[in-house]
Design an enzyme around this catalytic site. Structure first.
Site, short mmCIF file in Angstrom:
data_model
loop_
_atom_site.label_atom_id
_atom_site.label_comp_id
_atom_site.label_asym_id
_atom_site.label_seq_id
_atom_site.Cartn_x
_atom_site.Cartn_y
_atom_site.Cartn_z
N SER A 10 0.70 -1.21 0.03
CA SER A 10 0.10 -0.19 0.05
C SER A 10 0.80 1.19 -0.18
O SER A 10 0.47 2.24 -0.41
CB SER A 10 -1.03 0.05 1.08
OG SER A 10 -0.20 -0.60 2.49
N ARG A 11 2.28 1.20 0.50
CA ARG A 11 2.86 2.46 0.83
C ARG A 11 4.34 1.94 0.36
O ARG A 11 4.79 0.93 0.04
CB ARG A 11 2.72 2.97 1.93
CG ARG A 11 1.58 3.48 2.36
CD ARG A 11 1.30 3.94 3.73
NE ARG A 11 1.20 2.95 4.87
CZ ARG A 11 2.19 3.01 5.99
NH1 ARG A 11 3.16 3.90 5.97
NH2 ARG A 11 1.93 2.03 6.86
N ASN A 59 -3.41 -9.10 7.95
CA ASN A 59 -2.19 -9.03 8.62
C ASN A 59 -1.04 -10.43 8.60
O ASN A 59 -1.48 -11.36 9.00
CB ASN A 59 -2.59 -8.84 10.16
CG ASN A 59 -1.41 -8.56 11.21
OD1 ASN A 59 -0.27 -8.76 10.92
ND2 ASN A 59 -1.76 -8.17 12.34
N VAL A 60 0.05 -9.88 7.97
CA VAL A 60 0.86 -11.07 7.51
C VAL A 60 1.10 -11.89 8.89
O VAL A 60 1.75 -13.09 8.65
CB VAL A 60 2.29 -10.60 6.91
CG1 VAL A 60 1.85 -9.96 5.51
CG2 VAL A 60 2.86 -9.69 7.86
N ASN A 88 7.50 -7.89 1.71
CA ASN A 88 8.17 -6.63 2.00
C ASN A 88 7.53 -6.09 3.26
O ASN A 88 8.24 -5.17 3.83
CB ASN A 88 7.76 -5.93 0.75
CG ASN A 88 7.90 -4.34 0.91
OD1 ASN A 88 8.92 -3.94 1.05
ND2 ASN A 88 6.66 -3.69 1.14
N TYR A 153 14.67 -5.55 15.17
CA TYR A 153 14.53 -5.47 13.74
C TYR A 153 15.90 -6.07 13.17
O TYR A 153 15.48 -7.13 11.95
CB TYR A 153 14.58 -3.94 13.40
CG TYR A 153 14.41 -3.61 12.15
CD1 TYR A 153 13.12 -3.50 11.25
CD2 TYR A 153 15.52 -3.39 11.30
CE1 TYR A 153 12.97 -3.16 10.16
CE2 TYR A 153 15.20 -2.87 9.90
CZ TYR A 153 13.96 -2.74 9.36
OH TYR A 153 13.94 -2.19 8.02
N LYS A 157 15.51 -9.55 10.39
CA LYS A 157 16.13 -9.21 8.89
C LYS A 157 17.15 -10.39 8.78
O LYS A 157 17.12 -10.87 7.70
CB LYS A 157 16.55 -7.79 8.80
CG LYS A 157 15.47 -6.99 8.73
CD LYS A 157 14.35 -7.07 7.85
CE LYS A 157 13.26 -6.00 7.58
NZ LYS A 157 12.12 -6.17 6.52
N ILE A 186 16.05 4.60 3.08
CA ILE A 186 15.37 5.16 2.20
C ILE A 186 14.00 5.96 2.59
O ILE A 186 13.49 5.73 3.61
CB ILE A 186 14.44 3.69 1.57
CG1 ILE A 186 15.71 2.59 1.10
CG2 ILE A 186 13.79 3.87 0.42
CD1 ILE A 186 16.40 3.12 0.09
P1 NAP Z 1 6.28 1.80 5.26
O1 NAP Z 1 6.35 2.91 4.33
O2 NAP Z 1 6.27 2.16 6.64
O3 NAP Z 1 5.04 0.69 4.54
C1 NAP Z 1 4.89 -0.51 5.50
C2 NAP Z 1 4.10 -1.43 4.43
O4 NAP Z 1 4.01 -2.56 5.39
C3 NAP Z 1 2.54 -0.85 4.56
O5 NAP Z 1 2.02 -1.24 3.40
C4 NAP Z 1 1.97 -1.56 5.74
O6 NAP Z 1 0.43 -1.56 5.29
C5 NAP Z 1 2.46 -2.71 5.59
N1 NAP Z 1 2.29 -3.70 6.76
C6 NAP Z 1 2.99 -3.26 7.94
N2 NAP Z 1 2.50 -4.15 8.91
C7 NAP Z 1 1.78 -5.11 8.31
C8 NAP Z 1 1.19 -6.24 8.51
N3 NAP Z 1 1.21 -6.66 9.98
N4 NAP Z 1 0.74 -7.10 7.59
C9 NAP Z 1 0.41 -6.30 6.35
N5 NAP Z 1 1.07 -5.40 5.94
C10 NAP Z 1 1.74 -4.70 7.16
O7 NAP Z 1 7.65 0.82 5.10
P2 NAP Z 1 8.77 0.88 3.87
O8 NAP Z 1 9.90 1.97 4.25
O9 NAP Z 1 8.50 0.86 2.69
O10 NAP Z 1 9.34 -0.56 4.26
C11 NAP Z 1 9.03 -1.86 3.49
C12 NAP Z 1 10.04 -2.90 3.82
O11 NAP Z 1 11.47 -2.50 3.57
C13 NAP Z 1 10.22 -3.28 5.32
O12 NAP Z 1 10.16 -4.76 5.40
C14 NAP Z 1 11.24 -2.63 5.85
O13 NAP Z 1 11.66 -3.18 6.96
C15 NAP Z 1 12.10 -2.42 4.73
N6 NAP Z 1 13.16 -1.33 4.82
C16 NAP Z 1 12.77 -0.31 4.60
C17 NAP Z 1 13.76 0.68 4.89
C18 NAP Z 1 13.58 2.32 4.66
O14 NAP Z 1 14.74 3.02 4.99
N7 NAP Z 1 12.51 2.70 4.56
C19 NAP Z 1 15.39 0.22 4.90
C20 NAP Z 1 15.75 -1.06 4.97
C21 NAP Z 1 14.61 -1.90 5.04
P3 NAP Z 1 -0.51 -0.40 5.74
O15 NAP Z 1 -0.60 0.82 4.49
O16 NAP Z 1 -1.97 -0.99 5.88
O17 NAP Z 1 0.00 -0.15 7.15
#
Ligand code: NAP
Length: 242
Positions: A10-11, A59-60, A88, A153, A157, A186
């Site tokens: 979604s995001r 909810n995963v 993801n 976290y 991972k 990111i």
């Molecule tokens: P984000 O913008 O916070 O988006 C999180 C997404 O995960 C949303 O779509 C959310 O759904 C969904 N989500 C959260 N909990 C969930 C659950 N229990 N069941 C189903 N969906 C769930 O995060 P992001 O930055 O895009 O991160 C995506 C992935 O990249 C994550 O695994 C994160 O650990 C990894 N990552 C991110 C970064 C970074 O700097 N951003 C760096 C390293 C790794 P809703 O919209 O419904 O809440």
């Protein structure tokens, strides 16, 4: 009909991955937890790219929800194949270990690690039957290097990195590849509380990355071009030493 399932679509990174896979011709199953409005926006953007998809709310980390929504979809849609799975969905709940609550520990592990297990075991079966599949797990620099304040976290991972390497060896003979992408900082909702100015001097490319820059690597690993890559972890972190 070939589908790609993106958890947390979604995001942020998940949305960018949905759009990139849509450009490759996949129909997208957009999983999300609660944000219907943003999930619908992702679907709208997918349609603008000339593809289509379906919202898949669960909810995963909840086995029953995964089975009743995703399991039911798979049963009802025997003519459709989930060819690409991108695990993801993830959350951060940072705290020093000595102060970390049980909720902070378990929520992060349940969503990242148990979510990976509940979903992948359902989807990989169809891939093995079809003798083709691409699984890409979104992990993190924290899972390679470890980050203070993120023992939960980092552990989640790092565990998925281990699972990626193990599963790659289980399913390779059946034409299924399993890889991981490890982003650094990111720009998404997850990092909105982190000031780029405070951290960019540590990054050789001197900036945070974009969700699209991560999605480019995920979609490469999901493509035929990555046919001889499996069990790998590719960093997308602007050169941060890992
Ligand atoms: P984000 O913008 O916070 O988006 C999180 C997404 O995960 C949303 O779509 C959310 O759904 C969904 N989500 C959260 N909990 C969930 C659950 N229990 N069941 C189903 N969906 C769930 O995060 P992001 O930055 O895009 O991160 C995506 C992935 O990249 C994550 O695994 C994160 O650990 C990894 N990552 C991110 C970064 C970074 O700097 N951003 C760096 C390293 C790794 P809703 O919209 O419904 O809440």
């Amino acid at each position: 009909m070939k589908y790609a399932l993106v958890t947390g679509g979604s995001r942020g990174i998940g949305r960018a991955v949905c759009l990139s896979l849509a450009e490759m011709g996949y129909k997208i199953l957009i999983n999300f937890q609660s944000n219907v409005q943003e999930a619908e926006k992702t679907l709208e953007l997918i349609r603008e790219k000339g593809s289509d998809g379906e919202l898949m709310q669960f909810n995963v980390s909840k086995k029953q929800e995964v089975e009743s929504v995703l399991g039911a979809w798979i049963e009802k849609n025997e003519d459709k194949t989930i060819e690409v799975l991108v695990n993801n969905a993830g959350i951060r709940k940072d705290n020093l270990l000595m102060w970390m609550t049980e909720d902070e520990w378990h929520n992060v592990l349940d969503i990242s690690l148990n979510g990976f297990y509940y979903i992948t075991r359902l989807v990989v079966k169809g891939m093995l039957v079809k003798k083709y599949g691409r699984i890409v797990n979104v992990v993190s620099l924290s899972g390679i290097k470890g980050m203070p304040g993120q023992t939960n976290y980092s552990a989640s991972k790092a565990a998925i990195i281990g699972a990626t390497k193990a599963l790659a060896q289980e399913v390779g003979r059946r034409g299924v590849t399993v890889n991981a992408v490890a982003p650094g900082f990111i720009v998404t909702d997850m990092t909105k509380d982190i000031n780029e100015k405070d951290f960019k001097s540590l990054i050789p490319l001197a900036r945070f990355g974009t969700a699209e820059e991560v999605a480019n690597v995920v979609s490469f690993l999901a493509s035929d071009k990555a046919s001889y890559i499996t069990g790998e972890v590719i960093s997308v972190n602007g050169g941060l030493y890992t």
